[in-house]
Design a protein around this motif. Structure first.
Motif, PDB file in Angstrom:
ATOM      1  N   LEU A   1      -8.163  -0.482  -1.187  1.00 28.52           N
ATOM      2  CA  LEU A   1      -8.709  -0.789  -2.509  1.00 28.52           C
ATOM      3  C   LEU A   1      -7.885  -0.146  -3.623  1.00 28.52           C
ATOM      4  O   LEU A   1      -7.570  -0.795  -4.628  1.00 28.52           O
ATOM      5  CB  LEU A   1     -10.162  -0.330  -2.599  1.00 28.52           C
ATOM      6  N   ASN A   2      -7.516   1.127  -3.464  1.00 32.16           N
ATOM      7  CA  ASN A   2      -6.759   1.816  -4.516  1.00 32.16           C
ATOM      8  C   ASN A   2      -5.425   1.130  -4.793  1.00 32.16           C
ATOM      9  O   ASN A   2      -4.982   1.052  -5.939  1.00 32.16           O
ATOM     10  CB  ASN A   2      -6.527   3.279  -4.136  1.00 32.16           C
ATOM     11  N   SER A   3      -4.773   0.640  -3.743  1.00 28.05           N
ATOM     12  CA  SER A   3      -3.498  -0.055  -3.923  1.00 28.05           C
ATOM     13  C   SER A   3      -3.695  -1.357  -4.679  1.00 28.05           C
ATOM     14  O   SER A   3      -2.875  -1.734  -5.524  1.00 28.05           O
ATOM     15  CB  SER A   3      -2.850  -0.326  -2.567  1.00 28.05           C
TER      16      SER A   3
ATOM     17  N   ASP B   1       0.862  -1.181   0.000  1.00 27.51           N
ATOM     18  CA  ASP B   1       0.000   0.000   0.000  1.00 27.51           C
ATOM     19  C   ASP B   1       0.897   1.229   0.000  1.00 27.51           C
ATOM     20  O   ASP B   1       1.249   1.766   1.040  1.00 27.51           O
ATOM     21  CB  ASP B   1      -0.922   0.013   1.225  1.00 27.51           C
ATOM     22  N   ARG B   2       1.284   1.676  -1.187  1.00 24.96           N
ATOM     23  CA  ARG B   2       2.322   2.698  -1.302  1.00 24.96           C
ATOM     24  C   ARG B   2       1.854   4.082  -0.896  1.00 24.96           C
ATOM     25  O   ARG B   2       2.643   5.025  -0.890  1.00 24.96           O
ATOM     26  CB  ARG B   2       2.868   2.711  -2.739  1.00 24.96           C
TER      27      ARG B   2
ATOM     28  N   LYS C   1     -12.462   3.065 -12.752  1.00 22.10           N
ATOM     29  CA  LYS C   1     -12.104   4.404 -12.294  1.00 22.10           C
ATOM     30  C   LYS C   1     -13.266   5.394 -12.361  1.00 22.10           C
ATOM     31  O   LYS C   1     -13.209   6.455 -11.748  1.00 22.10           O
ATOM     32  CB  LYS C   1     -10.929   4.934 -13.115  1.00 22.10           C
ATOM     33  N   THR C   2     -14.315   5.052 -13.123  1.00 21.01           N
ATOM     34  CA  THR C   2     -15.443   5.981 -13.290  1.00 21.01           C
ATOM     35  C   THR C   2     -16.769   5.366 -12.843  1.00 21.01           C
ATOM     36  O   THR C   2     -17.824   5.903 -13.152  1.00 21.01           O
ATOM     37  CB  THR C   2     -15.552   6.394 -14.768  1.00 21.01           C
ATOM     38  N   SER C   3     -16.696   4.264 -12.116  1.00 23.40           N
ATOM     39  CA  SER C   3     -17.924   3.545 -11.741  1.00 23.40           C
ATOM     40  C   SER C   3     -18.228   3.688 -10.257  1.00 23.40           C
ATOM     41  O   SER C   3     -17.375   4.066  -9.457  1.00 23.40           O
ATOM     42  CB  SER C   3     -17.788   2.057 -12.086  1.00 23.40           C
TER      43      SER C   3
ATOM     44  N   HIS D   1      -1.278   8.954   2.756  1.00 26.30           N
ATOM     45  CA  HIS D   1      -1.441  10.109   1.884  1.00 26.30           C
ATOM     46  C   HIS D   1      -2.744  10.051   1.095  1.00 26.30           C
ATOM     47  O   HIS D   1      -3.185  11.067   0.556  1.00 26.30           O
ATOM     48  CB  HIS D   1      -0.246  10.193   0.919  1.00 26.30           C
ATOM     49  N   GLU D   2      -3.349   8.861   1.045  1.00 30.15           N
ATOM     50  CA  GLU D   2      -4.620   8.725   0.327  1.00 30.15           C
ATOM     51  C   GLU D   2      -5.778   9.252   1.170  1.00 30.15           C
ATOM     52  O   GLU D   2      -6.631   9.999   0.685  1.00 30.15           O
ATOM     53  CB  GLU D   2      -4.857   7.252  -0.023  1.00 30.15           C
ATOM     54  N   THR D   3      -5.822   8.879   2.435  1.00 21.23           N
ATOM     55  CA  THR D   3      -6.920   9.293   3.312  1.00 21.23           C
ATOM     56  C   THR D   3      -6.569  10.510   4.159  1.00 21.23           C
ATOM     57  O   THR D   3      -7.413  11.042   4.860  1.00 21.23           O
ATOM     58  CB  THR D   3      -7.312   8.142   4.262  1.00 21.23           C
ATOM     59  N   ARG D   4      -5.266  10.915   4.109  1.00 24.72           N
ATOM     60  CA  ARG D   4      -4.770  12.042   4.905  1.00 24.72           C
ATOM     61  C   ARG D   4      -4.965  11.799   6.400  1.00 24.72           C
ATOM     62  O   ARG D   4      -5.337  12.689   7.156  1.00 24.72           O
ATOM     63  CB  ARG D   4      -5.446  13.350   4.475  1.00 24.72           C
TER      64      ARG D   4
END
Length: 471
Positions: free
Chosen positions: A406-408, A43-44, A351-353, A56-59
Motif C-alpha cells: 500500500l505505501n508504495s 515496491d522500493r 497519511k493521517t487517516s 525495509h518497511e516491514t523489517r
C-alpha cells in the motif's frame, strides 16, 4: 495448477537458491540498482541481493521461496513449483552456480513400456479424451507409457509421458503424468528438459493455441476436432512463457495466438501477462477461457460428469464493486470542486487517516482525477467523456500488476501529483494530453490501492474466523 506436490529437502534447497534478480527480470519486473543490491521499481522498500530479500518497511526478509509467498501471494507448493520452472523443469540458478547447472546430466527420455494399455485406459476412462486423438500423438512418438523401477527395484511405476520436439525433430522435453486413480498423482517435467520445447504440435495455419498442461491441450482438441491438425498447439507444462515465445520465433507464420489457460486465479493473471507480452510484439492475441476450471473439466462436464468449477479472481470481484462506487461519486461531485489543490488535500489526508477513511478518500481521489482528466480532454476538443474514462479505468486494471504494498502505491500517487504541479502557464496540446493521462494514472493507482486494502481486510477476517473455529 495449485496441485500439491511433495518436495524433497534437496528440491527446497534448490528453489531457495534461485537468484531472485534473474528470476524477477524473467517475470518482467523492473529492478533498480541500489549499491550492491537492487530494489523493486514497484515496491522500493524491498531490496534484493542474490537469493535473499529484505523489506525495509516491514523489517522482514528471507530467501526465494518466502519472497514468492509474500510478494506474489503464492502457497508454499506453488512458490517452489514456480522457482523450479514447473516442478522439475529447468532451474534458474544463481550466476555463481552456472558451472553446476552445466554439469547436470543430459536429457534422457524415461524407458518405454511394451504397450500403452494403462495410458489408454486412464486417458479415455478418467480423462474422457478421444481414442483417435491419443492414437495420433502415440503414433507420432509424442505420447507413450513409461515403465520405471523404484530405487529398491521392488516396484514398477507407470506414467504417461508427453514428449516435446524441437524444430529438427529431436526430443528436448518430457512431461510425466501419473495414471493411477488412487493416491496422489505425480506430475512433473523430466530433469534437464528444455522449457522452450515443451509438448507441442505444429500445423499449417497461422493460429497457435496455448495451454498450461498436456491433458488440457488434448481435452481441447477432443472437443474441437474439426480440422484440428491445421492449427498449432503448445502446452507450457507450467506457466512460463518460454515455449510459447519459442514456437512463435521458429514458426514466423504463427501470428495469431489464442490463450487457453486455466480459469483460476493464476491462470487469469498469466493470461493477462502473456496478452501484454504478445501484443507488445505485434502478435494478434485472443483469450479463450474454459467454462470450468480447465479444459479437461469442461470435457468431463460435457459427459455429465462432476467437474471442478471455475474460480473467480478476488481482485476482479473487488474491482467491479469499487468501480461502481467511484462512478457514483463522479456523478455527485460538482465541477467547481475539481482542482489540483483538491486532489492534493485528499492525498495528504491519507497519511493521517484510519484504514476505513483511506478507502473512502481514495475513492474520491479516483473520481476527482477522472473528472479532471475529462476537463483536459474537453479543452482540447476531444470526445473522451466521463463514460469513456470510466471504461478505461475498469478495463485498464490488471491483477498481475497489482502486487505492490500500500505505501508504495501511495508513493506512486504522490509522484504523479508532483508531475502535474510542474506544468505551469499556457500549455500545448501535448502538455495537456500528458496531464490528462497523469490524472487517469492517479485514478488507476487509487483503484489499485483500495483493492489492496480490501484484500488485506478479507484475509484478516478469514484468519479470525479460522482461529475462532479452532478454539
Amino acid at each position: 495448477m495449485g496441485t500439491y506436490i511433495h518436495f524433497t529437502e534437496e528440491q527446497k534447497q534448490r528453489a531457495n537458491s534461485v537468484d531472485l534478480v534473474d528470476f524477477l527480470e524473467r517475470q518482467g519486473e523492473k529492478l533498480l540498482r541500489s549499491g550492491r543490491e537492487k530494489r523493486l521499481a514497484s515496491d522500493r522498500s524491498i531490496t534484493i541481493r542474490g537469493n535473499r530479500w529484505y523489506d525495509h518497511e516491514t523489517r522482514e526478509g528471507g530467501l526465494a521461496i518466502d519472497f514468492l509467498q509474500n510478494f506474489y501471494g503464492l502457497s508454499f507448493p506453488d512458490a517452489v513449483t514456480r522457482l523450479l520452472s514447473g516442478e522439475q523443469g529447468e532451474i534458474i540458478y544463481k550466476k555463481a552456480d552456472i558451472k553446476e547447472q552445466e554439469e547436470r546430466k543430459s536429457f534422457v527420455l524415461p524407458e518405454k513400456h511394451s504397450d500403452m494399455r494403462r495410458v489408454f485406459a486412464y486417458m479415455i476412462k478418467q480423462r474422457c479424451i478421444d481414442r483417435d486423438i491419443i492414437s495420433f500423438f502415440a503414433k507420432n512418438k509424442m505420447l507413450y507409457e513409461s515403465c520405471e523401477l523404484s530405487k529398491d527395484k521392488t516396484k514398477e511405476y507407470h506414467n504417461a509421458v508427453f514428449v516435446g520436439f524441437d524444430e529438427n525433430g529431436t526430443p528436448r522435453h518430457a512431461h510425466k503424468q501419473g495414471i493411477y486413480t488412487k493416491g496422489k498423482k505425480f506430475k512433473g517435467n523430466i530433469e534437464s528438459s528444455d522449457p522452450c520445447y515443451s509438448f507441442n504440435y505444429i500445423g499449417k495455419s497461422n493460429k497457435l493455441y496455448i495451454f498450461e498442461a498436456p491433458i488440457d491441450m488434448l481435452s481441447f482438441i477432443t472437443m474441437y476436432q474439426r480440422d484440428w491438425q491445421q492449427d498449432s498447439y503448445v502446452s507450457l507444462c507450467g506457466v512460463s512463457e518460454q515455449a510459447m515465445l519459442k514456437m512463435l520465433e521458429i514458426n514466423p507464420r504463427l501470428n495469431h495466438a489464442i490463450l487457453c489457460l486455466d480459469h483460476d486465479k493464476a491462470g487469469i493473471e498469466t493470461s493477462e501477462k502473456f496478452y501484454d507480452i504478445l501484443t507488445a510484439k505485434k502478435i494478434r492475441c485472443d483469450k479463450f477461457k474454459p467454462q470450468y476450471k480447465d479444459w479437461n473439466e469442461d470435457l468431463k462436464a460435457s459427459f455429465n460428469l462432476p467437474a471442478i468449477p471455475a474460480e473467480k479472481h478476488p481482485q476482479y470481484t473487488l474491482r467491479d464493486k469499487i468501480c461502481s462506487e467511484i462512478y457514483e461519486l463522479t456523478s455527485e461531485f460538482n465541477n467547481k470542486d475539481n482542482s489540483l489543490s483538491k486532489l492534493n488535500n485528499l492525498f495528504y489526508k491519507c497519511k493521517t487517516s484510519t484504514v476505513e477513511q483511506i478507502v473512502e478518500i481514495l475513492k474520491q481521489l479516483s473520481a476527482f482525477s477522472l473528472l479532471l482528466a475529462e476537463r483536459e480532454y474537453k479543452q482540447m476538443g476531444g470526445r473522451q467523456d466521463i463514460d469513456t474514462l470510466q471504461q478505461r479505468l475498469y478495463y485498464g486494471f490488471k491483477a498481475y500488476e497489482n502486487r505492490s504494498r500500500l505505501n508504495s502505491r501511495l508513493d506512486t500517487i504522490g509522484q504523479e501529483l508532483l508531475k502535474i504541479s510542474k506544468y505551469q502557464g499556457i500549455l500545448s496540446e501535448a502538455g495537456k494530453t500528458n496531464i490528462a493521462k497523469i490524472y487517469e494514472s492517479i485514478a488507476q493507482h487509487s483503484l489499485k490501492a483500495i483493492i489492496l486494502i480490501e484484500l488485506q481486510e478479507q484475509k484478516q477476517k478469514q484468519k479470525q474466523i479460522k482461529e475462532m473455529t479452532m478454539q
